[in-house]
Design a protein around this motif. Structure first.
Motif, short mmCIF file in Angstrom:
data_model
loop_
_atom_site.label_atom_id
_atom_site.label_comp_id
_atom_site.label_asym_id
_atom_site.label_seq_id
_atom_site.Cartn_x
_atom_site.Cartn_y
_atom_site.Cartn_z
N VAL A 128 -3.91 -8.36 5.29
CA VAL A 128 -3.32 -7.19 5.95
C VAL A 128 -1.87 -6.94 5.53
CG1 VAL A 128 -2.46 -8.41 7.97
CG2 VAL A 128 -3.06 -6.00 8.14
N PHE A 129 -1.62 -5.73 5.17
CA PHE A 129 -0.27 -5.19 5.16
C PHE A 129 -0.44 -3.69 5.22
CE2 PHE A 129 -0.86 -4.20 0.80
CZ PHE A 129 0.12 -3.29 0.44
N PRO A 130 0.53 -3.01 5.75
CA PRO A 130 0.27 -1.64 6.17
C PRO A 130 -0.24 -0.68 5.11
CG PRO A 130 2.21 -2.46 7.25
CD PRO A 130 1.79 -3.52 6.27
N THR A 188 6.37 -0.02 4.55
CA THR A 188 7.67 -0.69 4.61
C THR A 188 7.57 -2.16 4.97
OG1 THR A 188 7.86 -0.02 6.91
CG2 THR A 188 8.87 1.41 5.25
N ASP A 189 6.37 -2.72 4.98
CA ASP A 189 6.24 -4.10 5.41
C ASP A 189 6.42 -5.03 4.21
OD1 ASP A 189 5.65 -6.36 6.90
OD2 ASP A 189 3.56 -6.28 6.29
N THR A 190 7.65 -5.29 3.85
CA THR A 190 7.91 -6.19 2.75
C THR A 190 8.70 -7.37 3.25
OG1 THR A 190 9.95 -5.10 2.15
CG2 THR A 190 7.95 -4.30 1.10
N GLY A 191 8.74 -8.39 2.46
CA GLY A 191 9.51 -9.55 2.83
C GLY A 191 8.66 -10.65 3.40
N LEU A 219 -1.54 -7.18 -2.15
CA LEU A 219 -0.51 -6.40 -2.84
C LEU A 219 0.68 -6.03 -1.93
CD1 LEU A 219 -0.22 -5.53 -5.75
CD2 LEU A 219 -1.24 -3.34 -5.18
N GLY A 220 0.92 -6.83 -0.90
CA GLY A 220 2.07 -6.54 -0.04
C GLY A 220 3.37 -6.86 -0.76
N ALA A 235 -6.06 -11.15 8.91
CA ALA A 235 -4.98 -10.57 9.72
C ALA A 235 -4.09 -11.66 10.30
CB ALA A 235 -5.58 -9.73 10.84
N ARG A 236 -2.79 -11.48 10.12
CA ARG A 236 -1.83 -12.32 10.82
C ARG A 236 -1.30 -11.50 11.99
NH1 ARG A 236 0.98 -9.54 7.03
NH2 ARG A 236 3.18 -9.13 7.37
N ARG A 237 -0.33 -12.05 12.70
CA ARG A 237 0.21 -11.35 13.87
C ARG A 237 1.19 -10.28 13.39
NH1 ARG A 237 -0.13 -12.37 19.72
NH2 ARG A 237 1.50 -11.11 20.64
#
Lengths: 108, 321
Positions: B74-76, A103-106, B10-11, B97-99
């Motif tokens: 990073v993105f989940p 769900t981490d979009t934006g 790909l976030g 990685a960002r915060r």
């Protein structure tokens, strides 16, 4: 050659000359108009003056409610509260998405 | 797709792709993996770009040739799910990685993947203190930003249709399109009351006044007298770098920690505060531009050295600290 100046004189409260460069022409009166004085109407780009004239002549038209958020039309239409519920909604979280790790979009 | 460097971005947001573009444009080679909608950005910068198909992504990843170095922004979802087939085959993987919230990194499957599959974590923001004991090499970097050549202020304002002397509120839209629309609507009213012009930068809303589509938006910041933006990674670091007065409207995210990022900035969380902040900053002049190193160039150098040497010695990463 200097760019063509905007020919609309509409202000929020008082009419005054506009010194912005024109970016197009009004589809009704054909005068040159800048970005600030341009609104998209059914017939194409239209200046504030022509839109106000249309409102005055067609006060019962449902379309007169279009642009109720536009400060150029505050005086001639139902005056909005200083801030309304939608203004506060701009600060609320977006509607929930399915929970989990996807769900981490934006903005990132 | 070459078997050299693959930068995975790909976030759902733009930040992953922007960081990838920043790094690969400096590196001069490598392939960026991102959403198809942002392919034109890569084309504009001459960066090789691929996107998985909308259907069958898992099979597509399984068939991807393993890169010599997989760099994951990073993105989940990616860290623990769709990337697994590539992680298992790539000789080395780094995580940029960002915060984001520490509970993401400490989530057991994520932590296990980080500690077993990744060679190095490159922090382009200060990590949360609770992550100090992650069992993976960590390297701090300055912010990873595209840093496009800034347009001259007068030229940028002319192209935006703003007259000399007219105050300009430049808003950077991001996230949920409906929230963008509402913020734009509110800013139209605020700009009118303050006698300012408004340009609302968005790639999601229809490009009709005051909405404009600008890429990269960072090149246009000098045109503004005040910027209004969410506290996303690029917006915060780029406006600090440009020295443009900025009002931050932090957005709630599942993991991205926008409140932390906005902690030292001017923050508005309701319409009154936003209008007051805009009015104050419009009359307050520029702020001192932040001087920080080029994190994208630093990461590109580290990638080159890693590819040359096969491993990075402490002397390679120590200067980054």
């Amino acid at each position: 050659m200097s760019p063509l100046a905007c020919g609309d004189r509409s202000g929020f409260l008082f009419a005054h000359a506009c010194d912005r460069p024109a970016t197009g022409a009004c589809s009704v009166c054909h005068k040159p108009i800048c970005m600030e004085h341009t609104r998209m109407a059914a017939g194409g780009p239209t200046c504030i003056t022509c839109l106000r004239d249309h409102d005055d002549n067609d006060a019962d038209d449902d379309a007169a409610d279009d642009g109720a958020d536009d400060p150029y039309f505050y005086g001639g239409r139902e005056r909005a509260a200083y801030y309304d519920a939608d203004d506060y909604r701009a600060f609320e979280p977006a509607p929930d998405r399915p929970p989990g790790l996807e769900t981490d979009t934006g903005a990132s | 797709m070459s078997a050299g460097i693959l930068y995975y971005a790909l976030g759902g947001g733009h930040g992953h792709v922007l960081r990838g573009l920043a790094v690969l444009s400096r590196l001069g080679h490598g392939t960026l993996l991102g959403p198809s909608a942002l392919a034109p950005w890569a084309a504009a910068l001459g960066v090789a770009y691929v996107s998985p198909p909308a259907a069958g992504a898992r099979e597509w990843f399984a068939a991807c040739p393993a890169p010599a170095l997989l760099v994951v922004d990073v993105f989940p979802r990616g860290v623990v799910a769709e990337l697994t087939p590539l992680l298992e085959r790539a000789p080395a993987a780094w995580l940029v990685a960002r915060r984001v919230r520490e509970d993401y990194y400490l989530h057991p499957p994520v932590r296990a993947t980080l500690e077993s599959r990744y060679e190095r974590v490159l922090w382009c923001e200060t990590p949360p203190p609770a992550l100090a004991d992650l069992a993976v090499d960590a390297t701090p970097l300055p912010p990873i930003l595209l840093r496009p050549r800034a347009l001259d202020r007068a030229e940028a304002r002319r192209r935006l249709g703003v007259t000399p002397g007219e105050p300009l509120i430049l808003a950077l839209g991001s996230g949920d399109p409906e929230r963008q629309r509402l913020l734009c609507r509110l800013l139209v009213k605020i700009a009118a009351r303050r006698g300012a012009a408004l340009r609302f930068v968005s790639s999601e809303l229809e490009a009709a006044p005051p909405v404009v589509a600008l890429f990269p938006a960072a090149a246009w910041l000098d045109a503004a007298d005040v910027v209004v933006t969410a506290a996303g990674y690029h917006a915060v670091h780029e406006t600090a770098l440009a020295g443009v007065p900025t009002v931050l409207v932090p957005q709630a995210r599942a993991y991205d920690d926008q409140r932390w990022r906005a902690r030292e900035g001017v923050v508005a969380t309701d319409p009154d505060a936003l209008e007051a902040a805009v009015a104050r900053l419009l009359g307050g002049g520029r702020r001192r531009p932040l001087r920080v190193g080029d994190g994208a160039a630093a990461l590109a150098r580290l990638i080159e050295r890693r590819m040359e040497l096969g491993v990075l010695g402490q002397e390679e990463v120590a200067p980054m600290a």
